[in-house]
Scaffold this motif. Structure first.
Motif, PDB file in Angstrom:
ATOM      1  N   THR A  71     -68.205   8.122  36.282  1.00 20.74           N
ATOM      2  CA  THR A  71     -67.048   8.626  35.536  1.00 20.74           C
ATOM      3  C   THR A  71     -67.467   9.185  34.184  1.00 20.74           C
ATOM      4  N   GLY A 104     -57.548  19.078  34.038  1.00 19.97           N
ATOM      5  CA  GLY A 104     -57.334  18.152  35.153  1.00 19.97           C
ATOM      6  C   GLY A 104     -58.464  17.146  35.278  1.00 19.97           C
ATOM      7  N   HIS A 107     -58.256  14.503  32.289  1.00 19.32           N
ATOM      8  CA  HIS A 107     -57.193  13.506  32.398  1.00 19.32           C
ATOM      9  C   HIS A 107     -57.360  12.634  33.645  1.00 19.32           C
ATOM     10  N   MET A 108     -57.893  13.201  34.707  1.00 27.66           N
ATOM     11  CA  MET A 108     -58.116  12.412  35.913  1.00 27.66           C
ATOM     12  C   MET A 108     -59.183  11.354  35.670  1.00 27.66           C
ATOM     13  N   CYS A 111     -58.176   8.544  33.356  1.00 29.38           N
ATOM     14  CA  CYS A 111     -57.375   7.567  34.103  1.00 29.38           C
ATOM     15  C   CYS A 111     -58.264   6.682  34.968  1.00 29.38           C
ATOM     16  N   ILE A 112     -59.280   7.285  35.607  1.00 26.31           N
ATOM     17  CA  ILE A 112     -60.211   6.506  36.426  1.00 26.31           C
ATOM     18  C   ILE A 112     -60.969   5.508  35.560  1.00 26.31           C
ATOM     19  N   THR A 151     -58.967   5.901  42.041  1.00 26.81           N
ATOM     20  CA  THR A 151     -59.150   7.355  42.142  1.00 26.81           C
ATOM     21  C   THR A 151     -57.865   8.038  42.602  1.00 26.81           C
ATOM     22  N   ALA A 154     -55.299   8.179  39.814  1.00 32.79           N
ATOM     23  CA  ALA A 154     -55.633   9.216  38.833  1.00 32.79           C
ATOM     24  C   ALA A 154     -55.275  10.599  39.346  1.00 32.79           C
ATOM     25  N   ALA A 155     -55.565  10.866  40.621  1.00 31.18           N
ATOM     26  CA  ALA A 155     -55.266  12.179  41.193  1.00 31.18           C
ATOM     27  C   ALA A 155     -53.757  12.427  41.248  1.00 31.18           C
ATOM     28  N   ALA A 158     -52.492  12.984  37.582  1.00 27.64           N
ATOM     29  CA  ALA A 158     -53.003  14.160  36.876  1.00 27.64           C
ATOM     30  C   ALA A 158     -52.508  15.471  37.476  1.00 27.64           C
ATOM     31  N   THR A 159     -52.283  15.499  38.792  1.00 27.93           N
ATOM     32  CA  THR A 159     -51.915  16.750  39.464  1.00 27.93           C
ATOM     33  C   THR A 159     -50.598  17.354  38.975  1.00 27.93           C
TER      34      THR A 159
END
Length: 312
Positions: A71, A104, A107-108, A111-112, A151, A154-155, A158-159
């Motif tokens: 990460t 993206g 931020h993803m 979050c991870i 994961t 986070a996806a 973030a999306t």
């Protein structure tokens, strides 16, 4: 006057100006940023090599440490090369879609990282408070599931930020981003349309991730400290306490810089822009720089294998 006469319609290229107010010294600021990135890249890569190659380290704590290393490498690589391009080579332009991709990724993987830190805190909690049940609870299957859930979360979170910007905004006041990388609110502020939905969603994600993770990390370490202070051996108590303090320092600096950046974008009109941009950049650079030191160098098993690698 129509909106199209005073704004830019769907720009294909945006311009990152770096650190507003410090343009004349950006080349010097790039030196410590580059040094921190290289150290983070090398340190986390060494940790990954050791964890992958040593079967004795295929345990939950080290697997989470490996996830954190990946990460940190992705997070640093997503911003530093472009940042140095602005500081050193005067290459401020970035394609709009590339900017969204960078946003993206940032931020993803933020979050991870937060999710992995929570998983590591829970692992330490079980290991210290319920040592006899740790192996039965934190199996390899559970660790894999935690990695997948972190994961996926986070996806999913973030999306929508990308979709809301890409699909809702067509007109922009300017194509110049007053930042050193593509940050969510820095892009949203360019829009010449109603941005309330984007702001509300940004608030929701920030409090959903940081609020949830920080709450359970705090509860975990409160229980850990209660258990540690009950240990009869002073040496064991001090060792556990020392390790926990180092981990807590990492948590505090991560979430302090995160909340500072977050609230400054929304409520910090009186704070000079260069202070905000510097702290926002450090927020993404300091954790990858510190994590190999705090979680790697302070861990005896990792330290032994690093010495073996250097000697060989």
């Amino acid at each position: 006057m129509s909106i199209s006469n005073i704004t830019v319609f769907m720009p294909s290229v945006l311009t990152l100006i770096g650190i507003p107010g410090l343009e004349s010294v950006q080349c010097w600021i790039g030196i410590p940023f580059c040094a921190m990135y290289l150290f983070a890249l090398i340190g986390n890569s060494v940790l990954l090599i050791i964890i992958i190659s040593e079967r004795s380290l295929h345990e939950p704590m080290y697997i989470f440490l490996g996830m954190l290393g990946v990460t940190d490498i992705v997070l640093g690589t997503s911003i530093v090369p472009k940042m140095l391009g602005i500081f050193w080579f005067h290459m401020p332009d970035i394609y709009f879609d590339s900017c969204l991709l960078q946003m993206g990724l940032i931020h993803m993987f933020e979050c991870i990282e937060s999710g992995i830190l929570l998983a590591m805190a829970m692992d330490r909690y079980v290991a210290i408070c319920y040592p006899l049940r740790h192996g039965a609870i934190f199996t390899h299957q559970l660790v894999t599931q935690i990695g997948a859930v972190v994961t996926l979360r986070a996806a999913i979170l973030a999306t929508p930020s990308l979709v809301l910007i890409k699909c809702r905004f067509q007109f922009y006041h300017t194509t110049i981003i007053s930042h050193s990388y593509c940050e969510h609110m820095a892009i949203v502020k360019l829009a010449a349309e109603n941005v309330q939905v984007n702001k509300i969603y940004g608030l929701f994600v920030a409090f959903a991730v940081a609020g949830f993770d920080l709450t359970f990390i705090t509860l975990s370490y409160i229980q850990i400290f209660i258990t540690v202070f009950r240990l009869p051996q002073k040496e064991a108590r001090w060792k556990a306490f020392n390790t926990c303090i180092a981990h807590i320092c990492v948590f505090l600096q991560l979430y302090f810089l995160a909340f500072f950046s977050f609230f400054t974008h929304r409520f910090g009109a009186h704070i000079p822009p260069y202070i905000h941009i510097l702290f926002s950049s450090l927020y993404l650079l300091v954790p990858p720089f510190l994590n190999p030191l705090v979680y790697g160098a302070k861990t005896k098993q990792i330290r032994i294998h690093v010495v073996k690698m250097l000697c060989s």
